[in-house]
Write an enzyme that holds these catalytic residues in place. Structure first.
Site, PDB file in Angstrom:
ATOM      1  N   HIS A 110       0.808  -1.350  -0.136  1.00 20.07           N
ATOM      2  CA  HIS A 110      -0.130  -0.089  -0.016  1.00 20.07           C
ATOM      3  C   HIS A 110       0.794   1.143  -0.072  1.00 20.07           C
ATOM      4  O   HIS A 110       0.586   2.444   0.509  1.00 20.07           O
ATOM      5  CB  HIS A 110      -0.965   0.101   1.126  1.00 20.07           C
ATOM      6  N   SER A 123      14.083  19.328 -17.746  1.00 20.65           N
ATOM      7  CA  SER A 123      13.154  20.342 -17.617  1.00 20.65           C
ATOM      8  C   SER A 123      14.120  21.680 -18.094  1.00 20.65           C
ATOM      9  O   SER A 123      15.084  21.891 -17.696  1.00 20.65           O
ATOM     10  CB  SER A 123      12.568  20.726 -16.059  1.00 20.65           C
TER      11      SER A 123
END
Length: 458
Positions: free
Chosen positions: A155, A278
């Site tokens: 999880h 970027s």
């Protein structure tokens, strides 16, 4: 400039491979269709349906370079028929005596579905080759990192320790099963289509079954038990397998995408100097490969959904089904094959930071070892009572920011049964790996045994 990413000069390296692009190129496809038409004529000549010299002439003139492709396109639009334009243009270049024997008694799907079978054969070869390479890279990582301890996560949260080799062995085992599925499925989808108007082969009379056999032998494909004009399960199975393969590769990409986040930092994909993450944040190094694998997987799974819809065909011919496949099968082939190529590059160049993996285990303050402590305490008070006691202690300990051992020993109920010495024996990461290294050995050993058996058989 192409309007398709598959053929884009700028982006096609991300959406397909040159190998598959060449296979599916329109000129190559038309040549393949012409070759099938020629093979059909030769098979018909073999069983006495078509004159031998006319079959030979059809073979000699079944050359896409002899045709006016613009005229093929014009005739296709003018007739509204998928292959009549091609037939008419082939007839124009044939000697007159052979023209009436072209495509004799056949229908569109006899040609296009048989072509699909050859495409699936070629792509299956490619998938087997690249799945083998992917599995080899996963096995290498499994063996190399058999004992490299890291946090297992459930999880999204740290759980028990595992080894990175165990994680890679899970990948390798899954990839092996896809290879098994591919091998088992090929006999079902590598078959000819020859049925005529409704699949009954009535046009060819008593020569129908000998023709079917001769056609299949010449195409190096199997004979189906019955023509499959509206039985689209073969295409659906193949595309679904590609979706499963790409889903596994996408899962691997997604795992690496997450584990290379700087706050985890346990792996990172190969880095090429000059690649920019970027243009506004120069420090960034983006997970370009692993991210793209997830994208590719999503698209192939969408293709599989459409392929499954195509099984719902009506009556004895339904263009809504097989014409949809003209889109989804080529797309699924391109996307899956480039995913395999990128997946191989990703695993081959993957950097594994074993030091960071160990650090992330230690940084949890021992809490990833609560399960061994639970097992030890369960022997004294019972599993469910022990679970509640350790739950209470660990929740308080994490709030108070103390270690697992400190948290357990601060609980008088736990301390009544376990000493610091007892806890020290079970809160060592290596003691909590269970059979993880053994399972790695099983996967690696089984793969090696299977490959040796194949080599001996060959």
């Amino acid at each position: 400039m192409s309007t398709s990413l598959f053929d884009s000069v700028l982006y096609r390296h991300l959406w397909g491979t040159d190998e598959v692009r060449e296979l599916l190129d329109e000129s190559r496809k038309l040549q393949a269709w012409l070759d099938i038409i020629a093979v059909l004529a030769e098979a018909q000549a073999e069983v006495g349906i078509v004159p031998q010299d006319c079959a030979q002439l059809i073979r000699e003139h079944a050359d896409v370079s002899l045709l006016d492709i613009d005229e093929v396109a014009h005739q296709t639009r003018a007739t509204g028929h998928s292959t009549l334009g091609l037939i008419r243009c082939l007839q124009q270049v044939l000697p007159e005596r052979a023209r009436e024997w072209v495509y004799f008694g056949a229908t569109v799907q006899d040609i296009t579905d048989t072509w699909f079978a050859t495409v699936m054969r070629s792509i299956s070869d490619t998938v087997e080759r690249d799945l083998s390479s992917l599995e080899s890279e996963a096995l290498r990582l499994a063996e190399q990192h058999r004992d490299t301890i890291m946090c297992g996560r459930t999880h999204g949260q740290p759980g028990l320790p595992i080894t990175f080799g165990f994680k890679a062995a899970v990948w390798a085992s899954e990839l092996r099963r896809h290879r098994d599925r591919l091998r088992e499925g090929r006999i079902r989808w590598e078959v000819v289509q020859l049925g005529g108007a409704l699949g009954t082969m009535e046009f060819w009379g008593d020569s129908a079954l000998p023709l079917l056999l001769a056609f299949a032998q010449r195409m190096r494909l199997s004979v189906p038990d019955i023509p499959w004009l509206t039985a689209r399960d073969r295409i659906a199975e193949f595309v679904t397998l590609l979706a499963m393969v790409s889903a596994t590769i996408g899962k691997i990409g997604q795992e690496i995408y997450q584990l290379q986040r700087p706050e985890i930092g346990e792996v990172h994909e190969p880095r090429t100097p000059g690649v920019v993450g970027s243009i506004t944040m120069p420090h960034k190094i983006n997970p370009e490969i692993s991210e793209h694998l997830v994208t590719l997987s999503r698209l192939v799974r969408a293709n599989a959904s459409t392929a499954l819809e195509c099984i719902l065909s009506e009556h004895e011919r339904d263009g809504r089904s097989w014409k949809s496949e003209w889109v989804v099968l080529p797309e699924a082939c391109q996307l899956t094959c480039v995913a395999m190529k990128l997946g191989i590059d990703l695993l081959r160049g993957l950097h594994v930071n074993a030091h960071r993996m160990k650090h992330n285990v230690i940084a949890r303050g021992g809490y990833v070892l609560s399960a061994p402590a639970l097992r030890l305490l369960a022997g004294a008070v019972g599993k469910h009572t022990a679970q509640q006691m350790i739950y209470d202690a660990t929740m308080k300990g994490q709030r108070d920011q103390c270690t697992l051992i400190e948290a357990l020993l601060s609980d008088s109920r736990v301390r009544r049964h376990l000493s610091a010495e007892d806890l020290a024996t079970v809160t060592e990461a290596h003691s909590a790996l269970g059979l993880a290294p053994h399972f790695v050995d099983r996967v690696v050993g089984a793969a090696g045994q299977e490959e040796r058996k194949k080599a001996d058989d060959n």
